[in-house]
Design an enzyme around this catalytic site. Structure first.
Site, mmCIF file in Angstrom:
data_model
loop_
_atom_site.group_PDB
_atom_site.id
_atom_site.type_symbol
_atom_site.label_atom_id
_atom_site.label_comp_id
_atom_site.label_asym_id
_atom_site.label_seq_id
_atom_site.Cartn_x
_atom_site.Cartn_y
_atom_site.Cartn_z
ATOM 1 N N GLN A 89 -25.708 -21.257 -0.582
ATOM 2 C CA GLN A 89 -26.824 -21.672 0.296
ATOM 3 C C GLN A 89 -26.343 -21.801 1.740
ATOM 4 O O GLN A 89 -26.923 -21.232 2.672
ATOM 5 C CB GLN A 89 -27.371 -23.030 -0.141
ATOM 6 N N VAL A 90 -25.256 -22.545 1.908
ATOM 7 C CA VAL A 90 -24.740 -22.779 3.260
ATOM 8 C C VAL A 90 -24.023 -21.535 3.785
ATOM 9 O O VAL A 90 -24.193 -21.147 4.939
ATOM 10 C CB VAL A 90 -23.809 -24.020 3.270
ATOM 11 N N TYR B 138 -17.376 -34.212 -10.340
ATOM 12 C CA TYR B 138 -17.634 -33.412 -9.125
ATOM 13 C C TYR B 138 -17.290 -34.227 -7.882
ATOM 14 O O TYR B 138 -16.566 -33.751 -6.995
ATOM 15 C CB TYR B 138 -19.107 -32.986 -9.100
ATOM 16 N N TRP C 124 -28.063 -33.431 -0.554
ATOM 17 C CA TRP C 124 -29.326 -32.866 -1.036
ATOM 18 C C TRP C 124 -29.647 -31.521 -0.358
ATOM 19 O O TRP C 124 -30.706 -31.354 0.245
ATOM 20 C CB TRP C 124 -30.475 -33.859 -0.803
HETATM 21 P P1 NDP Z 1 -23.765 -23.244 -3.488
HETATM 22 O O1 NDP Z 1 -23.565 -23.597 -4.917
HETATM 23 O O2 NDP Z 1 -25.067 -22.674 -3.049
HETATM 24 O O3 NDP Z 1 -22.625 -22.245 -3.003
HETATM 25 C C1 NDP Z 1 -21.307 -22.387 -3.399
HETATM 26 C C2 NDP Z 1 -20.674 -21.038 -3.284
HETATM 27 O O4 NDP Z 1 -19.316 -21.171 -3.719
HETATM 28 C C3 NDP Z 1 -21.339 -19.979 -4.161
HETATM 29 O O5 NDP Z 1 -21.586 -18.819 -3.404
HETATM 30 C C4 NDP Z 1 -20.280 -19.713 -5.235
HETATM 31 O O6 NDP Z 1 -20.222 -18.366 -5.611
HETATM 32 C C5 NDP Z 1 -19.022 -20.039 -4.467
HETATM 33 N N1 NDP Z 1 -17.918 -20.240 -5.379
HETATM 34 C C6 NDP Z 1 -17.861 -20.962 -6.529
HETATM 35 N N2 NDP Z 1 -16.663 -20.824 -7.111
HETATM 36 C C7 NDP Z 1 -15.945 -19.999 -6.315
HETATM 37 C C8 NDP Z 1 -14.643 -19.470 -6.371
HETATM 38 N N3 NDP Z 1 -13.818 -19.731 -7.382
HETATM 39 N N4 NDP Z 1 -14.230 -18.659 -5.379
HETATM 40 C C9 NDP Z 1 -15.055 -18.352 -4.355
HETATM 41 N N5 NDP Z 1 -16.306 -18.802 -4.252
HETATM 42 C C10 NDP Z 1 -16.736 -19.627 -5.220
HETATM 43 O O7 NDP Z 1 -23.404 -24.548 -2.662
HETATM 44 P P2 NDP Z 1 -23.970 -25.057 -1.280
HETATM 45 O O8 NDP Z 1 -24.029 -23.932 -0.312
HETATM 46 O O9 NDP Z 1 -25.178 -25.863 -1.534
HETATM 47 O O10 NDP Z 1 -22.801 -26.059 -0.882
HETATM 48 C C11 NDP Z 1 -22.007 -25.890 0.292
HETATM 49 C C12 NDP Z 1 -21.100 -27.105 0.403
HETATM 50 O O11 NDP Z 1 -21.883 -28.288 0.530
HETATM 51 C C13 NDP Z 1 -20.173 -27.338 -0.787
HETATM 52 O O12 NDP Z 1 -18.930 -27.783 -0.313
HETATM 53 C C14 NDP Z 1 -20.850 -28.453 -1.558
HETATM 54 O O13 NDP Z 1 -19.924 -29.209 -2.300
HETATM 55 C C15 NDP Z 1 -21.466 -29.253 -0.425
HETATM 56 N N6 NDP Z 1 -22.637 -30.031 -0.814
HETATM 57 C C16 NDP Z 1 -23.676 -29.454 -1.485
HETATM 58 C C17 NDP Z 1 -24.782 -30.208 -1.856
HETATM 59 C C18 NDP Z 1 -25.927 -29.598 -2.591
HETATM 60 O O14 NDP Z 1 -26.921 -30.308 -2.837
HETATM 61 N N7 NDP Z 1 -25.899 -28.307 -2.940
HETATM 62 C C19 NDP Z 1 -24.887 -31.638 -1.516
HETATM 63 C C20 NDP Z 1 -23.745 -32.142 -0.780
HETATM 64 C C21 NDP Z 1 -22.686 -31.354 -0.439
HETATM 65 P P3 NDP Z 1 -20.995 -17.828 -6.912
HETATM 66 O O15 NDP Z 1 -22.430 -17.809 -6.527
HETATM 67 O O16 NDP Z 1 -20.380 -16.497 -7.123
HETATM 68 O O17 NDP Z 1 -20.710 -18.810 -8.006
#
Ligand code: NDP
Length: 300
Positions: free
Chosen positions: A11-12, A129, A154
């Site tokens: 997402q980000v 997590y 969120w």
């Molecule tokens: P997403 O789940 O949308 O994106 C995470 C990305 O990480 C996905 O593209 C995923 O790829 C990738 N990923 C997972 N495992 C691996 C790996 N082994 N190697 C490379 N890439 C990998 O998360 P968000 O964009 O929502 O989150 C961004 C940040 O914000 C993160 O640090 C999260 O912890 C933090 N955050 C998110 C919240 C939320 O509500 N979502 C809330 C608070 C913080 P693939 O699609 O291939 O699995």
């Protein structure tokens, strides 16, 4: 500015591809990498080699293990991706004197009380997590790298699965919809997170990488709601647009956390204090409704 972006399709990460583009050369990778470059956070050696090969000015890590409930049974994998890999990125950034921008979460807190969490408040994650994300923060802050850790909450985006889309779907299909009404926080758009990240990088560049700007910041939309309030906002917008729903905003039931048990406990209070980021980077966070409204216009 040469920027290595990891997790480009999250997402980000997706929004960062857009927001970082005007800042310089962006090398954006997903877990599959490309041209021999490694973007897989489970491959610690590959990551280190890629950083050395590219020698970026900035590493932006938007990749993470985000399956909150699954993490309870996959702790080792969550720790590898959320803690060990950011530790490697931080150590490599320190060697290059590069900046590391990393994202963390309200889940590092235990959700007690009703006050907004300051950046230096005590941390006590309730879930695997949350623990893995906190370990990632610690690995970064103890690495000696110049790093900015942005804790957010969120997160939603037009692209990908998210709570708003799920509510629209369920309200169209089901006769009854109950949503948790005792967890407080601010829905925060991936667009906002990406735009603020770009503004931070611009300021770091303008100030010649002033190390005083390194640290942990809370980055969330302004205001607060509950998941129930968020759902009602989404459904009233849908009604206004004439989308047929079986459950209207007024009919969404308000339930307690206990009535909706999940493998990973969630913090009740995810209110993040925004003063530090607003003051340091001269920003004003918009009310959460603004970004949600834009996202709804986009997806409907
Ligand atoms: P997403 O789940 O949308 O994106 C995470 C990305 O990480 C996905 O593209 C995923 O790829 C990738 N990923 C997972 N495992 C691996 C790996 N082994 N190697 C490379 N890439 C990998 O998360 P968000 O964009 O929502 O989150 C961004 C940040 O914000 C993160 O640090 C999260 O912890 C933090 N955050 C998110 C919240 C939320 O509500 N979502 C809330 C608070 C913080 P693939 O699609 O291939 O699995």
């Amino acid at each position: 500015m040469k920027i290595l972006l990891l997790g480009k399709n999250g997402q980000v990460g997706w929004e960062l591809q857009r927001a970082l583009a005007p800042l310089g050369q962006v090398i954006a990778l997903d877990r599959n990498g490309r041209n021999g470059l490694c973007g897989d956070l489970t491959d610690l050696q590959g990551l280190a080699t890629t950083v050395r090969q590219l020698a970026p000015d900035v590493i932006v890590n938007a990749a993470a293990y985000t399956a909150v409930d699954k993490a309870e049974s996959e702790q080792a994998l969550a720790t590898l991706i959320n803690a060990e890999a950011p530790g490697v990125l931080a150590r490599e950034a320190a060697l290059l004197n590069a900046w590391l921008i990393h994202y963390s979460t309200d889940y590092v807190f235990d959700g007690s009380g009703e006050d907004r969490w300051q950046e230096d408040a005590f941390t006590r994650p309730l879930s695997a997590y949350g623990r893995s994300k906190l370990e990632g923060e610690i690995a970064i802050t103890t690495s000696g790298a110049r790093a900015v850790v942005l804790r957010t909450s969120w997160v939603y985006a037009a692209r990908g699965h998210n709570f708003a889309k799920t509510m629209l779907h369920l309200a169209a299909e089901r006769d009854v919809l109950n949503v948790v009404a005792d967890q407080y926080g601010a829905p925060t758009g991936a667009e906002l997170i990406a735009d603020v990240t770009a503004l931070i990088l611009r300021k770091l560049d303008d100030q010649h990488g002033d190390s005083q700007l390194a640290g942990t910041y809370h980055l969330a939309a302004a205001g607060e709601t509950t998941w129930h309030g968020f759902a009602q906002f989404v459904l009233s917008d849908a009604s206004r647009k004439g989308i047929p729903l079986k459950v209207t905003a007024e009919q969404v039931g308000a339930i307690s956390t206990e009535a909706y048990p999940l493998p990973a406990p969630r913090p009740r209070n995810s209110r993040l204090a925004l003063g530090k980021i607003e003051k340091t980077f001269n920003l004003k966070m918009p009310p959460w409704q603004q970004g949600v409204q834009r996202m709804l216009d986009e997806i409907q």
